[in-house]
Design a protein around this motif. Structure first.
Motif, PDB file in Angstrom:
ATOM      1  N   SER A 163       0.913  -1.336   0.030  1.00 13.68           N
ATOM      2  CA  SER A 163       0.089  -0.154  -0.039  1.00 13.68           C
ATOM      3  C   SER A 163       0.865   1.354   0.086  1.00 13.68           C
ATOM      4  CB  SER A 163      -0.841   0.008   1.230  1.00 13.68           C
ATOM      5  OG  SER A 163      -0.253   0.167   2.338  1.00 13.68           O
ATOM      6  N   SER A 164       1.942   1.309   0.587  1.00 12.78           N
ATOM      7  CA  SER A 164       2.926   2.148   0.759  1.00 12.78           C
ATOM      8  C   SER A 164       3.707   2.291  -0.671  1.00 12.78           C
ATOM      9  CB  SER A 164       3.978   2.118   1.913  1.00 12.78           C
ATOM     10  OG  SER A 164       4.881   3.222   1.827  1.00 12.78           O
TER      11      SER A 164
ATOM     12  N   THR B 165      -3.542  -0.611   3.966  1.00 15.15           N
ATOM     13  CA  THR B 165      -3.758   0.719   4.500  1.00 15.15           C
ATOM     14  C   THR B 165      -4.603   0.582   5.814  1.00 15.15           C
ATOM     15  OG1 THR B 165      -4.013   1.655   2.246  1.00 15.15           O
ATOM     16  CG2 THR B 165      -4.860   2.998   4.100  1.00 15.15           C
TER      17      THR B 165
ATOM     18  N   SER C 139      -3.004   1.797   9.606  1.00 11.38           N
ATOM     19  CA  SER C 139      -4.014   3.032  10.247  1.00 11.38           C
ATOM     20  C   SER C 139      -3.717   3.084  11.850  1.00 11.38           C
ATOM     21  CB  SER C 139      -5.115   2.966   9.695  1.00 11.38           C
ATOM     22  OG  SER C 139      -6.003   1.788  10.354  1.00 11.38           O
TER      23      SER C 139
END
Length: 524
Positions: A334-335, A382, A386
């Protein structure tokens, strides 16, 4: 079949090492060999029932490099003497590895038609060795998958049975080698994406020690897990290719400083007498297909007869490896995939109605450019990163990773090399698990621990399962930086198995007997 086509058929069946010897002896030219593979690609790769191993074919450049090698050899002298052993031997490259002059799509619409302004380090090393690059191979989008069904450009088919998957994410590279479309290929392995395709296509796949092959120029999915490695038909071929691409690279901050050991010499050792080979208790038995277990047990007996000591080791935290991996990998993905935003490069989709803000352009681009599996993993990653969930999910997964590494350390106190089936089953049918992501993820249960720990792994053909006549893979694992051990044991086991079979496993695939059999199977 004409005399010319018979000669080409013989060329494409040679191992890379045997082809290199013929090239050096002047028995065949690099142009002839490269053209034979390009003709094979044209025959079996395209069409509705083609293998679809290649996303791009690099014919003009490949033939130009081959012609250059032939000219140098014909001229003789110091330049000819300095040619690399594999000079003139063609190779295919997974389309996750950037190349100048060819598109790099990562199997995604978001990079359709994109051309990199630089070469990956491994590609630079292939070019320095003057190995003709045949083209770029298909993969699950951004390497996210275990079947090469998640490519935006259609699935790759397994040459053993065109209705089955070739493994993933590097099914294109494995299928290209298995279908005699290339003698060598490069893949990437994040959770088994070289080894698992190797298992289900009857090829050899190696995940080197993390950091021993540069990742510079490989589009990152999960940076702490990704590793480039060889896809070949023999263990010696893998050692030869590994020696070309490996070694320190100052452009990769995770690159190991020391030079590679002599892997080719290790593959030619031919002796496992006195070596301790550990059976991983948690990676066979319940949940593994009966035919897979049978071939695995036969391999153990052969190694025992060759003088190896077989011991059982337990790695109790391996049962948590799959869950930890599917938190760490999506988090890093996701990064890494945040850069694909429709602003700097690649696809750009504009909203159909105002306002035309960067945020809305990014949202529209990513919605149109990413496939379902990529979106699933971005959302999962993500969420795991979080606020309020980081420690519970990503942090806990990293703790499990440490426990897996400790299990390996304890196991290698008892054994020099570990062994297991590469995958719990043979190749499943296309579409069979697309609607069940969890079932798909379980295909990597035996390969993931090596990526979490950074240790090297090798998969080689173990024979054919009794139930379906499809290939079974045997996985070998060694301590970090001890890749040479894998080649030593792998070459011996390969030799023992080929003696049992009466020849290489790929020779037993009826679909691959001639270049026309893929068309014949279409009528089934």
């Amino acid at each position: 079949m004409t005399e010319q086509s018979t000669a080409a058929e013989g060329l494409i069946r040679l191992s890379a090492a045997d082809l290199a010897e013929k090239l050096r002896a002047g028995e065949v030219t690099a142009v002839e060999a490269t053209q034979a593979y390009l003709d094979r690609i044209a025959t079996v790769d395209g069409g509705e029932r083609g293998v679809n191993a290649f996303l791009h074919v690099n014919a003009e450049e490949a033939l130009a490099v081959a012609a250059e090698v032939d000219a140098i050899r014909a001229a003789g002298g110091a330049e000819a003497e300095a040619l690399h052993y594999l000079a003139g031997v063609p190779i295919a490259v997974k389309d996750l590895i950037v190349t100048i002059g060819q598109p790099t799509t990562a199997g995604s619409k978001i990079l359709e038609g994109w051309h990199s302004p630089y070469d990956a380090t491994v590609v630079e090393r292939l070019r320095a060795a003057k190995m003709p690059i045949l083209g770029k191979t298909n993969l699950d989008e951004f390497a996210m998958g275990s079947s090469t069904e998640h490519s935006a450009y259609g699935p790759t088919r397994n040459p053993w049975d065109l209705d089955r998957i070739p493994g993933g994410s590097g099914g294109g590279s494995a299928a290209a080698v298995a279908a005699f479309e290339a003698p060598l290929a490069l893949g990437t392995d994040t959770g088994g994406s070289i080894r698992q395709p190797g298992a289900v296509t009857g090829t050899v796949g190696v995940k080197p020690t993390y950091g021993s092959v540069s990742r510079y120029g490989a589009i990152a999915m999960a940076s702490s897990l990704d590793q480039i490695g060889p896809v070949t038909r023999t263990v010696l071929d893998s050692a030869l290719l590994h020696q070309v691409i490996g070694g320190h690279d100052p452009r990769d901050s995770t690159s190991l400083p020391e030079p590679l050991a002599d892997l080719v010499a290790a593959a030619k050792t031919g002796n496992v007498e006195g070596l301790r080979i550990g059976i991983i208790k948690e990676l066979h038995g319940e949940g593994y297909q009966a035919g897979v277990e049978s071939r695995f047990n036969e391999s153990l007996e052969l190694l025992k007869e060759a003088g190896a000591e077989i011991v059982e080791v337990s790695c109790p935290n391996f049962q948590y490896a799959l869950g930890a991996y599917y938190l760490i990998m999506p988090s890093e993905a996701s990064s890494n995939l945040a850069k694909f935003d429709g602003v700097r490069f690649g696809l750009r989709v504009l909203p159909t109605d105002p306002p035309l803000t960067i945020e809305r352009v990014m949202a529209a681009t990513r919605a149109a450019g990413f496939g379902d599996e990529v979106k699933r993993r971005i959302i999962l990653g993500t969420y795991a990163l979080s606020a309020g969930y980081y420690d519970a999910y990503y942090g806990s997964a990293q703790k499990v990773r440490t426990l897996v590494q400790r299990d390996f350390d304890a196991a290698f106190e008892l054994a020099d090399v570990l062994i297991s089936p590469t995958a719990p089953t043979t190749a499943f049918k296309l579409g069979e698990k697309l609607d069940d992501p969890l079932a798909m993820y379980l295909n990597d249960v035996a390969t993931i621990p090596a990526n979490l720990a950074g240790v090297p792994g090798l998969s080689l053909p173990g024979g054919l399962a009794d139930e379906d006549g499809l290939p079974v893979g045997i996985q070998l694992l060694a301590p970090a930086r001890e890749d040479a051990r894998l080649y030593r044991v792998g070459a011996v086991l390969e030799s023992l198995l080929e003696a049992k079979w009466g020849g290489p496993l790929l020779a037993q695939a009826p679909e691959l007997a001639t270049s026309g059999t893929l068309e014949t199977q279409e009528a089934k």
